[in-house]
Design a protein around this motif. Structure first.
Motif, PDB file in Angstrom:
ATOM      1  N   LEU A 100      40.687  35.369  49.873  1.00  0.00           N
ATOM      2  CA  LEU A 100      41.568  36.329  49.005  1.00  0.00           C
ATOM      3  C   LEU A 100      42.456  35.955  48.401  1.00  0.00           C
ATOM      4  O   LEU A 100      43.083  35.001  48.665  1.00  0.00           O
ATOM      5  CB  LEU A 100      42.222  37.501  49.987  1.00  0.00           C
ATOM      6  CG  LEU A 100      41.339  38.327  51.012  1.00  0.00           C
ATOM      7  CD1 LEU A 100      42.254  39.198  52.001  1.00  0.00           C
ATOM      8  CD2 LEU A 100      40.553  39.248  50.130  1.00  0.00           C
ATOM      9  N   ASP A 101      42.928  36.557  46.975  1.00  0.00           N
ATOM     10  CA  ASP A 101      43.879  35.682  46.210  1.00  0.00           C
ATOM     11  C   ASP A 101      45.361  35.620  46.904  1.00  0.00           C
ATOM     12  O   ASP A 101      45.584  36.444  47.908  1.00  0.00           O
ATOM     13  CB  ASP A 101      44.003  36.668  45.091  1.00  0.00           C
ATOM     14  CG  ASP A 101      42.657  36.587  44.374  1.00  0.00           C
ATOM     15  OD1 ASP A 101      42.020  35.584  44.342  1.00  0.00           O
ATOM     16  OD2 ASP A 101      42.495  37.593  43.252  1.00  0.00           O
ATOM     17  N   THR A 104      46.695  38.991  47.123  1.00  0.00           N
ATOM     18  CA  THR A 104      46.071  40.250  47.689  1.00  0.00           C
ATOM     19  C   THR A 104      46.228  40.170  49.170  1.00  0.00           C
ATOM     20  O   THR A 104      46.226  39.139  49.927  1.00  0.00           O
ATOM     21  CB  THR A 104      44.347  39.915  47.270  1.00  0.00           C
ATOM     22  OG1 THR A 104      44.236  39.840  46.150  1.00  0.00           O
ATOM     23  CG2 THR A 104      43.554  40.884  48.156  1.00  0.00           C
ATOM     24  N   TYR A 131      37.665  47.341  49.143  1.00  0.00           N
ATOM     25  CA  TYR A 131      38.936  47.236  48.878  1.00  0.00           C
ATOM     26  C   TYR A 131      39.908  48.306  48.327  1.00  0.00           C
ATOM     27  O   TYR A 131      39.063  49.301  47.843  1.00  0.00           O
ATOM     28  CB  TYR A 131      38.954  46.111  47.542  1.00  0.00           C
ATOM     29  CG  TYR A 131      38.637  44.927  47.903  1.00  0.00           C
ATOM     30  CD1 TYR A 131      39.594  43.725  48.211  1.00  0.00           C
ATOM     31  CD2 TYR A 131      37.197  44.451  47.830  1.00  0.00           C
ATOM     32  CE1 TYR A 131      39.165  42.742  48.483  1.00  0.00           C
ATOM     33  CE2 TYR A 131      36.727  43.021  48.032  1.00  0.00           C
ATOM     34  CZ  TYR A 131      37.840  42.302  48.403  1.00  0.00           C
ATOM     35  OH  TYR A 131      37.156  40.911  48.491  1.00  0.00           O
ATOM     36  N   HIS A 185      38.286  36.522  41.852  1.00  0.00           N
ATOM     37  CA  HIS A 185      38.908  37.234  41.203  1.00  0.00           C
ATOM     38  C   HIS A 185      38.016  38.362  40.584  1.00  0.00           C
ATOM     39  O   HIS A 185      38.469  39.361  39.865  1.00  0.00           O
ATOM     40  CB  HIS A 185      39.560  37.034  40.195  1.00  0.00           C
ATOM     41  CG  HIS A 185      40.479  35.842  40.398  1.00  0.00           C
ATOM     42  ND1 HIS A 185      41.340  35.582  41.288  1.00  0.00           N
ATOM     43  CD2 HIS A 185      40.431  34.530  39.700  1.00  0.00           C
ATOM     44  CE1 HIS A 185      41.767  34.159  41.222  1.00  0.00           C
ATOM     45  NE2 HIS A 185      41.382  33.494  40.417  1.00  0.00           N
ATOM     46  N   GLU A 186      36.993  39.042  41.503  1.00  0.00           N
ATOM     47  CA  GLU A 186      36.019  39.918  41.170  1.00  0.00           C
ATOM     48  C   GLU A 186      36.767  41.392  40.689  1.00  0.00           C
ATOM     49  O   GLU A 186      36.405  41.800  39.901  1.00  0.00           O
ATOM     50  CB  GLU A 186      34.764  40.031  42.297  1.00  0.00           C
ATOM     51  CG  GLU A 186      33.911  40.925  41.864  1.00  0.00           C
ATOM     52  CD  GLU A 186      32.341  41.013  42.433  1.00  0.00           C
ATOM     53  OE1 GLU A 186      32.372  39.788  43.354  1.00  0.00           O
ATOM     54  OE2 GLU A 186      31.629  41.540  42.421  1.00  0.00           O
ATOM     55  N   ILE A 187      37.350  41.825  41.647  1.00  0.00           N
ATOM     56  CA  ILE A 187      37.965  43.288  41.443  1.00  0.00           C
ATOM     57  C   ILE A 187      38.960  43.250  40.436  1.00  0.00           C
ATOM     58  O   ILE A 187      38.843  44.182  39.419  1.00  0.00           O
ATOM     59  CB  ILE A 187      38.622  43.759  42.701  1.00  0.00           C
ATOM     60  CG1 ILE A 187      37.820  43.776  43.943  1.00  0.00           C
ATOM     61  CG2 ILE A 187      39.602  45.023  42.301  1.00  0.00           C
ATOM     62  CD1 ILE A 187      36.773  44.925  44.106  1.00  0.00           C
ATOM     63  N   LYS A 188      39.824  42.123  40.274  1.00  0.00           N
ATOM     64  CA  LYS A 188      40.676  42.026  39.195  1.00  0.00           C
ATOM     65  C   LYS A 188      40.093  41.843  37.952  1.00  0.00           C
ATOM     66  O   LYS A 188      40.514  42.574  36.788  1.00  0.00           O
ATOM     67  CB  LYS A 188      41.678  40.963  39.478  1.00  0.00           C
ATOM     68  CG  LYS A 188      42.550  41.176  40.482  1.00  0.00           C
ATOM     69  CD  LYS A 188      43.580  40.006  40.689  1.00  0.00           C
ATOM     70  CE  LYS A 188      44.385  40.043  41.885  1.00  0.00           C
ATOM     71  NZ  LYS A 188      44.704  38.642  42.445  1.00  0.00           N
ATOM     72  N   LEU A 201      46.374  45.251  45.376  1.00  0.00           N
ATOM     73  CA  LEU A 201      44.827  45.100  46.049  1.00  0.00           C
ATOM     74  C   LEU A 201      45.002  44.603  47.676  1.00  0.00           C
ATOM     75  O   LEU A 201      45.106  43.740  47.931  1.00  0.00           O
ATOM     76  CB  LEU A 201      44.212  43.933  45.129  1.00  0.00           C
ATOM     77  CG  LEU A 201      42.612  43.598  45.570  1.00  0.00           C
ATOM     78  CD1 LEU A 201      41.845  44.867  45.123  1.00  0.00           C
ATOM     79  CD2 LEU A 201      42.289  42.271  44.564  1.00  0.00           C
TER      80      LEU A 201
HETATM   81  N1  URA Z   1      38.813  40.629  44.131  1.00  0.00           N
HETATM   82  C1  URA Z   1      40.053  40.147  43.615  1.00  0.00           C
HETATM   83  O1  URA Z   1      40.324  39.935  42.344  1.00  0.00           O
HETATM   84  N2  URA Z   1      40.765  39.393  44.275  1.00  0.00           N
HETATM   85  C2  URA Z   1      40.751  39.429  45.710  1.00  0.00           C
HETATM   86  O2  URA Z   1      41.344  38.689  46.255  1.00  0.00           O
HETATM   87  C3  URA Z   1      39.474  39.836  46.234  1.00  0.00           C
HETATM   88  C4  URA Z   1      38.646  40.435  45.462  1.00  0.00           C
END
Ligand code: URA
Length: 233
Positions: A100-101, A104, A131, A185-188, A201
């Protein structure tokens, strides 16, 4: 058995990280340093990492941490930042399952089971990670449709996410997003592809495993039902 598989089966680290230990010259077989990844290990071989004898009889450990912001998911940080292992102090050697970042929060597994780590982090196994996401502004229906269908952003392809809108207030929207790949950084990046920013997040689930009531920075051992579930994935 190939040396990286042997080491990860002994709970040293994931197979990929074990390859690095070998290349870095930290592994000895029968007293001799080996850096050849194609080395095979027999039951009778004596294998050491950093001078410590490795035993395949090591007990497997499975821990869930509610990772707070402000720590990294590595065993050692070259910049000297706080790591998740500063929060989980046990005698056995464990490592985080995926990352996790730094900023995060949420559900992070720690283990010494290399096979389980591979299972959960390998993109081909499509384990769902959910998330809670707070986003600047109000993403439109068209924007959410785009993310649900999958996108390409900065040359990286992201598979579609399951998304539900939890609510919106004060110029922010709370979403629940489920992804399977776990790219950097998939979600971001998915949210940024809409020209928007992630404000908060937190990972709340891995498959059916939920963070539940663990407070920030708190951890616990998984129970037998939970470890059986992870192994069944
Ligand atoms: N996606 C993100 O951008 N950051 C994370 O830590 C996990 C999923």
């Amino acid at each position: 058995m190939r040396i990286n598989k042997y080491l990860s089966g002994c709970g040293i680290d994931s197979r990929r990280k074990c390859e690095k230990l070998i290349i870095d010259g930290r592994v000895r077989v029968n007293g001799k340093t080996v850096t050849e990844l194609a080395t095979d290990i027999k039951d009778s071989d004596s294998v050491e990492v950093d001078g410590h004898l490795v035993s395949s009889a090591q007990r497997k450990i499975y821990i869930m941490l509610n990772k707070p912001k402000g720590c990294v998911c590595t065993v050692n940080d070259e910049k000297g930042r706080k790591t998740v292992l500063d929060l989980v102090k046990i005698n056995q050697r464990i490592y985080p399952v995926g990352r996790l970042d730094y900023d995060t929060e949420g559900l992070l597994l720690l283990t010494n089971d290399g096979d389980l780590t591979n299972k959960i982090t390998h993109p081909k196994n499509t384990v769902k990670k959910t998330y809670s996401v707070r986003v600047e502004g109000e993403p439109t229906a068209a924007e959410l449709k785009r993310l649900r269908g999958g996108i390409e952003y900065n040359g990286v392809k992201y598979n579609g996410a399951e998304i539900s809108v939890v609510g919106a207030e004060n110029g922010e929207t709370k979403l629940l997003m489920t992804i399977t790949e776990g790219k950097n950084h998939e979600i971001k990046n998915m949210i940024e592809s809409l020209g928007r920013r992630v404000l908060f997040l937190k990972r709340v689930a891995i498959g059916d495993l939920r963070l539940g009531g663990l407070s920030r920075g708190e951890w616990r051992y998984l129970n037998a039902r939970e470890t059986d579930y992870l192994k069944s994935l």
